[in-house]
Design a protein around this motif. Structure first.
Motif, mmCIF file in Angstrom:
data_model
loop_
_atom_site.group_PDB
_atom_site.id
_atom_site.type_symbol
_atom_site.label_atom_id
_atom_site.label_comp_id
_atom_site.label_asym_id
_atom_site.label_seq_id
_atom_site.Cartn_x
_atom_site.Cartn_y
_atom_site.Cartn_z
ATOM 1 N N VAL A 56 0.870 -1.179 0.000
ATOM 2 C CA VAL A 56 0.000 0.000 0.000
ATOM 3 C C VAL A 56 0.901 1.220 0.000
ATOM 4 N N HIS A 57 0.598 2.186 -0.856
ATOM 5 C CA HIS A 57 1.430 3.381 -0.903
ATOM 6 C C HIS A 57 0.893 4.454 0.032
ATOM 7 N N LEU A 58 1.726 4.830 0.982
ATOM 8 C CA LEU A 58 1.349 5.871 1.930
ATOM 9 C C LEU A 58 2.144 7.128 1.619
ATOM 10 N N THR A 59 1.533 8.287 1.861
ATOM 11 C CA THR A 59 2.285 9.535 1.750
ATOM 12 C C THR A 59 3.263 9.586 2.933
ATOM 13 N N PRO A 60 4.278 10.445 2.847
ATOM 14 C CA PRO A 60 5.228 10.530 3.970
ATOM 15 C C PRO A 60 4.542 10.833 5.309
ATOM 16 N N ILE A 61 3.540 11.695 5.297
ATOM 17 C CA ILE A 61 2.832 12.032 6.543
ATOM 18 C C ILE A 61 2.042 10.819 7.050
ATOM 19 N N GLU A 62 1.344 10.139 6.151
ATOM 20 C CA GLU A 62 0.585 8.951 6.564
ATOM 21 C C GLU A 62 1.525 7.901 7.159
ATOM 22 N N TYR A 63 2.681 7.735 6.514
ATOM 23 C CA TYR A 63 3.647 6.747 6.996
ATOM 24 C C TYR A 63 4.153 7.109 8.390
ATOM 25 N N LYS A 64 4.451 8.379 8.577
ATOM 26 C CA LYS A 64 4.963 8.834 9.864
ATOM 27 C C LYS A 64 3.911 8.684 10.963
ATOM 28 N N LEU A 65 2.664 8.960 10.604
ATOM 29 C CA LEU A 65 1.567 8.802 11.556
ATOM 30 C C LEU A 65 1.424 7.340 11.966
ATOM 31 N N LEU A 66 1.464 6.453 10.979
ATOM 32 C CA LEU A 66 1.340 5.024 11.272
ATOM 33 C C LEU A 66 2.514 4.524 12.113
ATOM 34 N N THR A 67 3.725 4.891 11.735
ATOM 35 C CA THR A 67 4.884 4.358 12.463
ATOM 36 C C THR A 67 4.992 4.947 13.879
ATOM 37 N N THR A 68 4.474 6.162 14.059
ATOM 38 C CA THR A 68 4.449 6.714 15.419
ATOM 39 C C THR A 68 3.531 5.867 16.294
ATOM 40 N N LEU A 69 2.359 5.512 15.760
ATOM 41 C CA LEU A 69 1.437 4.655 16.528
ATOM 42 C C LEU A 69 2.022 3.260 16.738
ATOM 43 N N VAL A 70 2.755 2.757 15.738
ATOM 44 C CA VAL A 70 3.402 1.442 15.855
ATOM 45 C C VAL A 70 4.426 1.475 16.989
ATOM 46 N N ARG A 71 5.147 2.565 17.070
ATOM 47 C CA ARG A 71 6.179 2.684 18.104
ATOM 48 C C ARG A 71 5.571 2.616 19.503
ATOM 49 N N GLN B 199 0.723 14.727 21.252
ATOM 50 C CA GLN B 199 1.939 13.931 20.993
ATOM 51 C C GLN B 199 2.067 13.611 19.510
ATOM 52 N N LEU B 200 0.940 13.201 18.901
ATOM 53 C CA LEU B 200 0.977 12.835 17.483
ATOM 54 C C LEU B 200 1.298 14.042 16.614
ATOM 55 N N LEU B 201 0.654 15.164 16.903
ATOM 56 C CA LEU B 201 0.911 16.372 16.107
ATOM 57 C C LEU B 201 2.369 16.790 16.238
ATOM 58 N N LYS B 202 2.893 16.664 17.447
ATOM 59 C CA LYS B 202 4.282 17.062 17.696
ATOM 60 C C LYS B 202 5.245 16.139 16.946
ATOM 61 N N GLU B 203 4.980 14.828 17.014
ATOM 62 C CA GLU B 203 5.927 13.887 16.405
ATOM 63 C C GLU B 203 5.815 13.855 14.881
ATOM 64 N N VAL B 204 4.613 14.041 14.347
ATOM 65 C CA VAL B 204 4.430 13.911 12.904
ATOM 66 C C VAL B 204 4.627 15.252 12.198
ATOM 67 N N TRP B 205 4.061 16.325 12.745
ATOM 68 C CA TRP B 205 4.116 17.622 12.061
ATOM 69 C C TRP B 205 5.119 18.584 12.696
ATOM 70 N N ILE C 209 1.146 21.730 17.257
ATOM 71 C CA ILE C 209 0.422 20.912 18.236
ATOM 72 C C ILE C 209 -1.040 21.311 18.410
ATOM 73 N N GLU C 210 -1.444 22.458 17.899
ATOM 74 C CA GLU C 210 -2.854 22.854 18.038
ATOM 75 C C GLU C 210 -3.687 22.470 16.806
ATOM 76 N N GLU C 211 -3.053 21.974 15.769
ATOM 77 C CA GLU C 211 -3.751 21.751 14.489
ATOM 78 C C GLU C 211 -4.428 20.377 14.457
ATOM 79 N N ALA C 212 -5.405 20.192 15.331
ATOM 80 C CA ALA C 212 -6.040 18.881 15.466
ATOM 81 C C ALA C 212 -6.707 18.413 14.174
ATOM 82 N N HIS C 213 -7.117 19.361 13.316
ATOM 83 C CA HIS C 213 -7.803 18.956 12.080
ATOM 84 C C HIS C 213 -6.860 18.228 11.117
ATOM 85 N N TYR C 214 -5.539 18.542 11.167
ATOM 86 C CA TYR C 214 -4.574 17.786 10.340
ATOM 87 C C TYR C 214 -4.737 16.294 10.624
ATOM 88 N N LEU C 215 -4.789 16.039 11.928
ATOM 89 C CA LEU C 215 -4.793 14.668 12.408
ATOM 90 C C LEU C 215 -6.046 13.927 11.940
#
Ligand code: CA
Length: 231
Positions: free
Chosen positions: A155-170, A180-186, A191-197
């Motif tokens: 499955v082809h993920l964009t760099p952001i999608e991949y980073k989001l997935l691997t952060t959760l995997v970690r 935490q997710l906004l900080k680690e991925v973006w 950290i306030e941009e919840a809509h990105y997530l």
């Protein structure tokens, strides 16, 4: 049975202390009890327990202050015991470094499972974050090759999608907060941009979940964050 594991329970409600006293000991956990934040902090440093179970509503201080204090000197796992109406406090607890939470009233099996995950994370050597290949359900994430497969098909993920997935995997099995997710991925400026997530989580679920409306692995923790359910 996990022998010789010590648990520090910081909880003022006698019925919950009694419940945990009778349910945890058959599983080999040795329980120490503290009924206030101050007593909890004193015992945490004196006994250095393997894991802490922490009530957030303590008579002398907020449980979040206990987390903040302990995190200044220790990474020992902390599982929060929270009431349903404490959403804001719960988020704060995670941002300060809590490992997980169970909502009262909780079942023994759920609590034991959460404790096992937290203890497993705690015993992992620093730097050795995850296995290079991680599999859950039909999904395989090859961290070395940066490839993701669903039922054997890449499955082809964009760099952001991949980073989001691997952060959760970690943090597999553990809750990761929105911040935490906004900080680690973006990055820390976002950290306030919840809509990105929300947008990227939807995309990611569409790509890897069999039924994106009823996700099996990328689970929403309402008002708090997300959790990768790896089993
Ligand atoms: Ca309480």
């Amino acid at each position: 049975m996990i022998p010789d594991m010590t648990v520090l329970l910081i909880e003022d409600a006698p019925e919950i202390r009694r419940f945990l006293r009778t349910t945890l000991s058959p599983y080999g956990y040795r329980l120490y009890e503290a009924t206030s934040g101050a007593d909890g902090l004193a015992q945490a440093s004196a006994r250095n327990p393997d894991i802490i179970l922490l009530d957030l509503g303590l008579p002398d201080m907020n449980g979040t202050a206990v987390i903040e204090n302990i995190r200044a000197w220790s990474n020992m796992p902390i599982i929060v015991l929270s009431a349903r109406d404490q959403e804001q406090v719960k988020v704060q607890a995670f941002d300060l470094g809590a490992d997980d939470y169970v909502t009262k009233p909780f079942g023994v099996d759920e609590l034991l499972a959460r404790m096992r995950v937290a203890l497993r994370h705690a015993n992992r050597p620093i730097g050795d974050a995850v296995e290079p290949v991680c599999t859950f359900g039909d999904v395989t994430v090859d961290l070395g090759r940066r490839q993701v497969f669903v039922s054997g098909t890449e499955v082809h993920l964009t760099p952001i999608e991949y980073k989001l997935l691997t952060t959760l995997v970690r943090y597999a099995g553990k809750v990761v907060t929105h911040r935490q997710l906004l900080k680690e991925v973006w990055g820390p400026l976002h950290i306030e941009e919840a809509h990105y997530l929300r947008v990227y989580m939807r995309q990611l679920r569409n790509k890897i979940e069999a039924d994106p409306a009823q996700p099996r692995h990328l689970v929403t923790e309402l008002g708090v964050g997300y959790r990768l359910r790896a089993e």
